[in-house]
Structures are given as structure tokens and as C-alpha cells.
Design a protein around this motif. Sequence first.
Motif, PDB file in Angstrom:
ATOM      1  N   ALA A 146       0.503  30.609   3.800  1.00 42.57           N
ATOM      2  CA  ALA A 146      -0.227  29.978   2.728  1.00 42.57           C
ATOM      3  C   ALA A 146      -1.504  30.253   3.174  1.00 42.57           C
ATOM      4  O   ALA A 146      -2.700  30.505   2.561  1.00 42.57           O
ATOM      5  N   LEU A 147      -1.751  29.858   4.622  1.00 45.89           N
ATOM      6  CA  LEU A 147      -3.293  30.014   5.122  1.00 45.89           C
ATOM      7  C   LEU A 147      -3.959  31.319   4.713  1.00 45.89           C
ATOM      8  O   LEU A 147      -5.075  31.647   4.605  1.00 45.89           O
ATOM      9  N   VAL A 148      -2.951  32.566   5.000  1.00 49.24           N
ATOM     10  CA  VAL A 148      -3.607  34.123   4.977  1.00 49.24           C
ATOM     11  C   VAL A 148      -3.788  34.046   3.419  1.00 49.24           C
ATOM     12  O   VAL A 148      -4.960  34.642   3.034  1.00 49.24           O
ATOM     13  N   ASN A 149      -2.942  33.496   2.344  1.00 49.79           N
ATOM     14  CA  ASN A 149      -3.280  33.814   1.260  1.00 49.79           C
ATOM     15  C   ASN A 149      -4.562  33.108   0.646  1.00 49.79           C
ATOM     16  O   ASN A 149      -5.170  33.870  -0.031  1.00 49.79           O
ATOM     17  N   GLU A 150      -4.763  32.014   1.138  1.00 46.22           N
ATOM     18  CA  GLU A 150      -5.817  31.295   0.923  1.00 46.22           C
ATOM     19  C   GLU A 150      -7.213  31.787   1.317  1.00 46.22           C
ATOM     20  O   GLU A 150      -8.150  31.983   0.727  1.00 46.22           O
ATOM     21  N   THR A 151      -7.160  32.186   2.596  1.00 42.83           N
ATOM     22  CA  THR A 151      -8.343  32.554   3.284  1.00 42.83           C
ATOM     23  C   THR A 151      -8.683  34.099   2.776  1.00 42.83           C
ATOM     24  O   THR A 151     -10.031  34.175   2.738  1.00 42.83           O
ATOM     25  N   LEU A 152      -7.764  35.039   2.692  1.00 44.92           N
ATOM     26  CA  LEU A 152      -8.077  36.101   2.434  1.00 44.92           C
ATOM     27  C   LEU A 152      -7.921  36.789   0.906  1.00 44.92           C
ATOM     28  O   LEU A 152      -8.032  37.734   0.319  1.00 44.92           O
ATOM     29  N   LYS A 153      -7.538  35.653   0.233  1.00 47.20           N
ATOM     30  CA  LYS A 153      -7.333  35.791  -1.508  1.00 47.20           C
ATOM     31  C   LYS A 153      -6.432  36.917  -1.523  1.00 47.20           C
ATOM     32  O   LYS A 153      -6.502  37.794  -2.069  1.00 47.20           O
ATOM     33  N   GLU A 155      -1.971  37.581  -1.853  1.00 49.48           N
ATOM     34  CA  GLU A 155      -0.541  37.022  -1.915  1.00 49.48           C
ATOM     35  C   GLU A 155       0.457  37.722  -1.130  1.00 49.48           C
ATOM     36  O   GLU A 155       1.111  38.967  -1.586  1.00 49.48           O
ATOM     37  N   LEU A 156       0.604  37.714   0.103  1.00 49.41           N
ATOM     38  CA  LEU A 156       1.603  38.023   1.046  1.00 49.41           C
ATOM     39  C   LEU A 156       3.129  37.907   0.270  1.00 49.41           C
ATOM     40  O   LEU A 156       3.284  36.864  -0.392  1.00 49.41           O
ATOM     41  N   GLN A 157       4.034  38.724   0.546  1.00 51.96           N
ATOM     42  CA  GLN A 157       5.317  38.632   0.249  1.00 51.96           C
ATOM     43  C   GLN A 157       5.695  37.342   0.780  1.00 51.96           C
ATOM     44  O   GLN A 157       5.347  37.012   2.195  1.00 51.96           O
ATOM     45  N   ASP A 158       6.592  36.362   0.043  1.00 55.04           N
ATOM     46  CA  ASP A 158       7.199  35.273   0.257  1.00 55.04           C
ATOM     47  C   ASP A 158       7.621  35.215   1.716  1.00 55.04           C
ATOM     48  O   ASP A 158       7.568  34.237   2.573  1.00 55.04           O
ATOM     49  N   ASP A 159       8.525  36.206   1.967  1.00 56.20           N
ATOM     50  CA  ASP A 159       9.380  36.265   3.186  1.00 56.20           C
ATOM     51  C   ASP A 159       8.743  36.640   4.372  1.00 56.20           C
ATOM     52  O   ASP A 159       9.231  36.673   5.558  1.00 56.20           O
ATOM     53  N   GLU A 160       7.338  36.971   4.246  1.00 55.61           N
ATOM     54  CA  GLU A 160       6.548  37.025   5.645  1.00 55.61           C
ATOM     55  C   GLU A 160       6.504  36.061   6.666  1.00 55.61           C
ATOM     56  O   GLU A 160       6.445  36.297   7.833  1.00 55.61           O
TER      57      GLU A 160
END
Length: 290
Positions: A146-153, A155-160
Motif C-alpha cells: 500500500a505504501l509503494v502504491n501510494e508513494t509511487l502512484k 499498482e503493484l500485483q496484490d501478491d507482492e
Amino acid sequence: MDLTGPVPASIKRVYNNNVVLAVEGDSTEVVLLGKGIGFQRRPGESIDTSLADQRFMAEGLYRAPQLAGLLSDAPSEHIAIARTITELGHATLGLEPRQSLMIPVLDHLTFAVRRAHEGTHIDFPLRWEVAQLYPAEAALGRQVVALVNETLKVELQDDEWVAFALHFVNQQWTKGDFSKTVAMTETISRVFLRLSERWGRAVDENASSAARFVTHLRYVFARAASDTQLQTSRVDVLGAVKLAYPEAAEAAVDIGDLIGRAIKRVITNDEISYLALHTSRLYAEMNDPR
């Protein structure tokens, strides 16, 4: 990673303005990371290592040139997030904020972001096992995604989250060889499967006794891998368990064999005895009519 004072070194290679590979007086290669530390510098020049924000040395699977290449290729925001993740590991799980955690996290983060941009999906076969066996690390792994998704805008694969969680687990006992952590996870999963097969019903892995058992199994792995197994007890714990719960004692011996084969060690009788304490508790709870 923290610097303790100025150390004279000679520049071996300048990777970019922020990353330099240097050699200290005793021929030790070090990677220096800092804004502008490589600007207009040349190989052979002397450099004060205290000018760097962070100083890295070869560790585990990462040689100094590999570290320099990873740090120079990674965007600065990835490095910043990897530092934040390392700090979260310290605050949440009590992990030491060391290079041995930050570098593998940065390495994985870089590829995870690349996969997200390319739309590439991969399988994480240990998803269920990690969620069941390491709930605290799994929760932090999800927080990291969630942090990576928000910071870098992005959408990582959920299972990461599975891979990030395993890096946290890895830091707690091997601090380097990720394959050992995977082997441990797979073996612990097999332990519960074996117990269910032996006793004719599934063990409740959400029970508090099961959680304590998993924690103990992790310590057994850690001690066996570092050749510091328990072997000084004068009490015949296993014998006592055999009298009360022979099925649990037999299971403990079987589990010791599973662990030993997974890490190529012979598990001591004392370790098996303490495993028997946990298997007897699990067995008693499964067969308690109340």
C-alpha cells in the motif's frame, strides 16, 4: 550502513553522481551513497567516506560491484522507500535496520515496480503458507504494498506482499540466504500437513498453541542453521511425553527428521524433546472433548 567516522579510501569507479565504488586501505571494497558524492570525481582519487550518507560492504549474495550497480540503477525514490520499509521493519517487528534487509528489499522493490509498469504477473506459491505461518510479517508486507502504491502512484500485483513478508522473515534468522527462508516456510507447512495426516484431522493453525508452535519451529531452524542447538538438558522430556501422548512424541521425532533433511543437519534429542512439548499440547487440544 551507518558511518562511524572518516575513513580514507581510493575511488575505484564512479557509477553516477550519487554512487561511488571505493577501496579502503586494507583493500576492502565499499560502496558510498550520497548526493553529489561522485560529481566530477575520477578513479584513483582519494575520498573521505564520511562524506557519504551511507556506506555499504559486500554481504551475503551481494558483492560490492553488484551493490553499486543496484544502487546506481535504482531511482532515488526507490532507495528512499527501501529505507522507510527497513525502518518499518524495525518499528513493527523489532528488526535491526541493516543493509542485510534494505538491499534485498530495494532489489525486490525495483523489479516489482518494473513488473507493474509492464503489466507482468508472477505466481507466489507460498501465499497461503506465509499468511498462516507469519501473520505479523504478512500484515507488514501488505502495508508495504500500500505504501509503494501510494508513494509511487503505481499498482503493484496484490501478491507482492508475500515476497516482502518473506524478506522480513529472512532477516530474523538467516540474514542473507533467502532460499533457506523459503525452505523453512515449505517445511513448516509440511509439518502441519504431516500432523494432520498422522492424527486424522486438520490442526487448527489459527489456534494460539499453533502460533506458539510455529514460533518455536522458527527458533529450531535458526539454532540448527547456526549450529547452536539445545543439547544440555538432563530431563527426559521426550520420555515423559511418550508416556502421556505417544502419538505426539512420535510426531516430534518425525518433525525433527523433516527439519534436519531440509537444512542438512541432525536435530538433537533436546530439540526434539521441546518439539514434543508443543506437539503434545496440540494433540491434547485436538482430542479434548470439551
